[in-house]
Design a protein around this motif. Structure first.
Motif, PDB file in Angstrom:
ATOM      1  N   TRP A 111      33.908  41.503  37.026  1.00  0.00           N
ATOM      2  CA  TRP A 111      35.279  41.144  36.647  1.00  0.00           C
ATOM      3  C   TRP A 111      35.819  40.113  37.638  1.00  0.00           C
ATOM      4  CZ3 TRP A 111      35.485  46.995  37.098  1.00  0.00           C
ATOM      5  CH2 TRP A 111      35.124  47.591  35.899  1.00  0.00           C
ATOM      6  N   PHE A 112      34.933  39.499  38.384  1.00  0.00           N
ATOM      7  CA  PHE A 112      35.416  38.703  39.500  1.00  0.00           C
ATOM      8  C   PHE A 112      35.015  37.232  39.481  1.00  0.00           C
ATOM      9  CE2 PHE A 112      34.724  36.957  43.753  1.00  0.00           C
ATOM     10  CZ  PHE A 112      36.043  36.930  44.186  1.00  0.00           C
ATOM     11  N   GLU A 136      43.092  45.445  49.982  1.00  0.00           N
ATOM     12  CA  GLU A 136      42.724  45.408  48.561  1.00  0.00           C
ATOM     13  C   GLU A 136      42.973  46.780  47.961  1.00  0.00           C
ATOM     14  OE1 GLU A 136      38.802  44.111  46.037  1.00  0.00           O
ATOM     15  OE2 GLU A 136      38.436  45.475  47.702  1.00  0.00           O
ATOM     16  N   GLY A 138      41.980  48.844  44.777  1.00  0.00           N
ATOM     17  CA  GLY A 138      41.034  48.827  43.665  1.00  0.00           C
ATOM     18  C   GLY A 138      39.809  48.012  44.030  1.00  0.00           C
ATOM     19  N   ARG A 143      32.833  44.047  44.580  1.00  0.00           N
ATOM     20  CA  ARG A 143      32.542  42.627  44.312  1.00  0.00           C
ATOM     21  C   ARG A 143      33.503  41.700  45.050  1.00  0.00           C
ATOM     22  NH1 ARG A 143      29.208  39.775  40.938  1.00  0.00           N
ATOM     23  NH2 ARG A 143      28.205  41.078  39.377  1.00  0.00           N
ATOM     24  N   ALA A 144      34.806  41.920  44.826  1.00  0.00           N
ATOM     25  CA  ALA A 144      35.777  41.024  45.474  1.00  0.00           C
ATOM     26  C   ALA A 144      35.697  41.181  46.992  1.00  0.00           C
ATOM     27  CB  ALA A 144      37.185  41.329  44.970  1.00  0.00           C
ATOM     28  N   ILE A 163      41.375  50.223  49.458  1.00  0.00           N
ATOM     29  CA  ILE A 163      41.927  51.501  48.988  1.00  0.00           C
ATOM     30  C   ILE A 163      41.434  51.758  47.573  1.00  0.00           C
ATOM     31  CG2 ILE A 163      44.037  52.806  48.533  1.00  0.00           C
ATOM     32  CD1 ILE A 163      45.523  50.893  50.412  1.00  0.00           C
ATOM     33  N   THR A 165      40.504  55.291  44.747  1.00  0.00           N
ATOM     34  CA  THR A 165      40.223  56.720  44.521  1.00  0.00           C
ATOM     35  C   THR A 165      38.717  56.919  44.316  1.00  0.00           C
ATOM     36  OG1 THR A 165      40.470  56.342  42.171  1.00  0.00           O
ATOM     37  CG2 THR A 165      42.423  57.165  43.331  1.00  0.00           C
ATOM     38  N   LEU A 184      30.403  55.358  42.033  1.00  0.00           N
ATOM     39  CA  LEU A 184      31.210  54.242  42.563  1.00  0.00           C
ATOM     40  C   LEU A 184      31.204  54.115  44.078  1.00  0.00           C
ATOM     41  CD1 LEU A 184      34.709  53.759  40.927  1.00  0.00           C
ATOM     42  CD2 LEU A 184      32.708  52.259  40.970  1.00  0.00           C
ATOM     43  N   GLY A 206      41.556  57.428  48.075  1.00  0.00           N
ATOM     44  CA  GLY A 206      42.730  58.141  47.558  1.00  0.00           C
ATOM     45  C   GLY A 206      43.617  57.193  46.790  1.00  0.00           C
ATOM     46  N   PHE A 207      44.786  57.669  46.431  1.00  0.00           N
ATOM     47  CA  PHE A 207      45.706  56.855  45.619  1.00  0.00           C
ATOM     48  C   PHE A 207      46.403  55.791  46.470  1.00  0.00           C
ATOM     49  CE2 PHE A 207      45.277  60.698  43.087  1.00  0.00           C
ATOM     50  CZ  PHE A 207      44.968  60.140  41.857  1.00  0.00           C
ATOM     51  N   SER A 208      46.454  54.597  45.948  1.00  0.00           N
ATOM     52  CA  SER A 208      47.103  53.497  46.666  1.00  0.00           C
ATOM     53  C   SER A 208      48.575  53.823  46.917  1.00  0.00           C
ATOM     54  CB  SER A 208      47.001  52.208  45.847  1.00  0.00           C
ATOM     55  OG  SER A 208      47.479  52.423  44.528  1.00  0.00           O
ATOM     56  N   GLN A 209      49.174  54.517  45.944  1.00  0.00           N
ATOM     57  CA  GLN A 209      50.603  54.813  46.074  1.00  0.00           C
ATOM     58  C   GLN A 209      50.872  55.746  47.271  1.00  0.00           C
ATOM     59  OE1 GLN A 209      48.810  55.207  43.108  1.00  0.00           O
ATOM     60  NE2 GLN A 209      49.520  53.319  42.145  1.00  0.00           N
ATOM     61  N   ASP A 226      44.477  45.251  42.356  1.00  0.00           N
ATOM     62  CA  ASP A 226      43.520  45.396  41.252  1.00  0.00           C
ATOM     63  C   ASP A 226      43.128  46.862  41.077  1.00  0.00           C
ATOM     64  OD1 ASP A 226      41.833  44.707  39.202  1.00  0.00           O
ATOM     65  OD2 ASP A 226      40.205  44.030  40.501  1.00  0.00           O
ATOM     66  N   SER A 228      45.025  50.642  39.557  1.00  0.00           N
ATOM     67  CA  SER A 228      45.474  51.124  38.251  1.00  0.00           C
ATOM     68  C   SER A 228      46.198  50.000  37.525  1.00  0.00           C
ATOM     69  CB  SER A 228      46.432  52.301  38.473  1.00  0.00           C
ATOM     70  OG  SER A 228      47.165  52.542  37.295  1.00  0.00           O
ATOM     71  N   HIS A 229      45.993  49.926  36.184  1.00  0.00           N
ATOM     72  CA  HIS A 229      46.663  48.888  35.395  1.00  0.00           C
ATOM     73  C   HIS A 229      47.942  49.411  34.749  1.00  0.00           C
ATOM     74  CE1 HIS A 229      43.323  46.637  36.384  1.00  0.00           C
ATOM     75  NE2 HIS A 229      42.743  46.439  35.229  1.00  0.00           N
TER      76      HIS A 229
END
Ligand SMILES: C[S@@+](CC[C@H](N)C(=O)[O-])C[C@H]1O[C@@H](n2cnc3c(N)ncnc32)[C@H](O)[C@@H]1O
Length: 299
Positions: A111-112, A136, A138, A143-144, A163, A165, A184, A206-209, A226, A228-229
């Motif tokens: 995707w990069f 970053e 996600g 790749r990124a 970061i 999950t 992953l 973990g969660f970025s939030q 990049d 959660s959408h």
């Protein structure tokens, strides 16, 4: 005409005739990205031919508007400018693919690489500088991250926080990526090892939030969003990340032009990115608004 791509040329023409030019361009562009640089000219000629044939058929059927759309698009695509952009992307993709093979990276998705030409331009000011701090959200299989380590964070004093999950996102199951999600984190670790710069990477699982609240303010030069959408998650990611970024820092949002969930705005990054751009319009300089959105913090 190459049978494999014929389907895509007609699929795009269908979208064009239904009034969705952006979708048509996306379909053609993704098909073009599949071919080698040397083939682009020939494939472009095929697409132009399909558009011209459809224009004639439309005229014969009395569909003047459809014929005009196809003729105009054929003219536009025939111009060398479009070809140049595409050639540039394909050129970088070929070099990059070879580079990944040489390094021994194990990526199952890409995707990069379509972003490389614009990232090369926008991140030029950072390339090779010491003491850079990137973050970053996600990272998936890295790749990124690997590209940044190989091309920008090349001084050993520069670092990146990743970061994730490592549980994947809501859309990954329906994309048939369930098996990739299981491995992953280990694939990410493996790829990061292959860069030879693992000591420059800090992985936060973990969660970025949650994690973004714990990072130091005004300390990052670059922030890649990049994860959660879902729009509310992207909104939290950007608002929490904003204060972490230094002045003149760069934020890149991925998937602003994502084809999925366009009829469900709360499931798509665009709603959050547009809201951010509107609210922060006096505090950002928009560098690029395309499939990705790129801004600089001006404060
Ligand atoms: C599209 S992928 C990232 C692609 C990656 N940047 C690359 O270069 O290939 C999205 C990633 O975000 C992660 N993710 C989704 N929601 C998240 C959240 N709330 N917090 C942290 N990571 C999340 C997923 O596990 C997945 O690895």
């Amino acid at each position: 005409m190459s049978e494999g791509l014929r389907f895509y040329w007609y699929q795009g023409v269908d979208a064009l005739l239904k009034g969705d030019e952006a979708l048509a361009q996306d379909i053609w562009m993704s098909a073009m990205l599949e071919c080698r640089v040397d083939d682009v000219q020939e494939r472009t000629a095929e697409l132009v031919e399909v558009l011209e044939d459809t224009a004639i058929e439309s005229l014969q059927a009395g569909n003047w508007a459809g014929a005009r759309k196809c003729y105009e698009m054929a003219l536009e695509i025939d111009q060398s400018f479009e070809n140049l952009i595409l050639k540039k992307i394909l050129f970088w993709q070929e070099i990059y693919t070879q580079h990944c093979e040489n390094r021994g990276y194990e990526f199952k998705t890409d995707w990069f690489s379509g972003n490389i030409p614009i990232w090369n331009q926008v991140l030029k000011k950072f390339m090779g500088s010491p003491n850079l701090s990137f973050v970053e959200v996600g990272s998936w299989q890295g790749r990124a991250t690997c590209w940044l380590l190989d091309n920008v964070l090349t001084d050993s004093s520069s670092t990146i926080i990743c970061i994730d999950t490592f549980q994947g996102s809501v859309e990954h199951e329906s994309m048939g990526l369930g098996e990739d999600v299981k491995s992953l984190e280990s694939v990410f670790d493996y790829n990061i090892q292959r860069t030879g710069r693992a000591d420059q990477v800090k992985k936060l699982v973990g969660f970025s939030q949650d994690w973004l609240r714990q990072l130091p303010l005004n300390s990052f030069d670059f922030y890649y969003v990049d994860g959660s959408h879902i729009a509310s998650d992207v909104m939290e990611d950007v608002v929490l990340g904003w204060g972490l970024l230094k002045e003149e820092g760069i934020i890149i949002f991925d998937d602003y032009g994502w084809g999925a969930y366009q009829d469900q705005p709360t499931m798509h990054p665009k709603l959050a990115v547009d809201s951010f751009l509107e609210v922060f319009k006096d505090r950002v300089r928009v560098i690029c608004k395309s499939y990705q959105v790129i801004v600089e913090k001006v404060v």
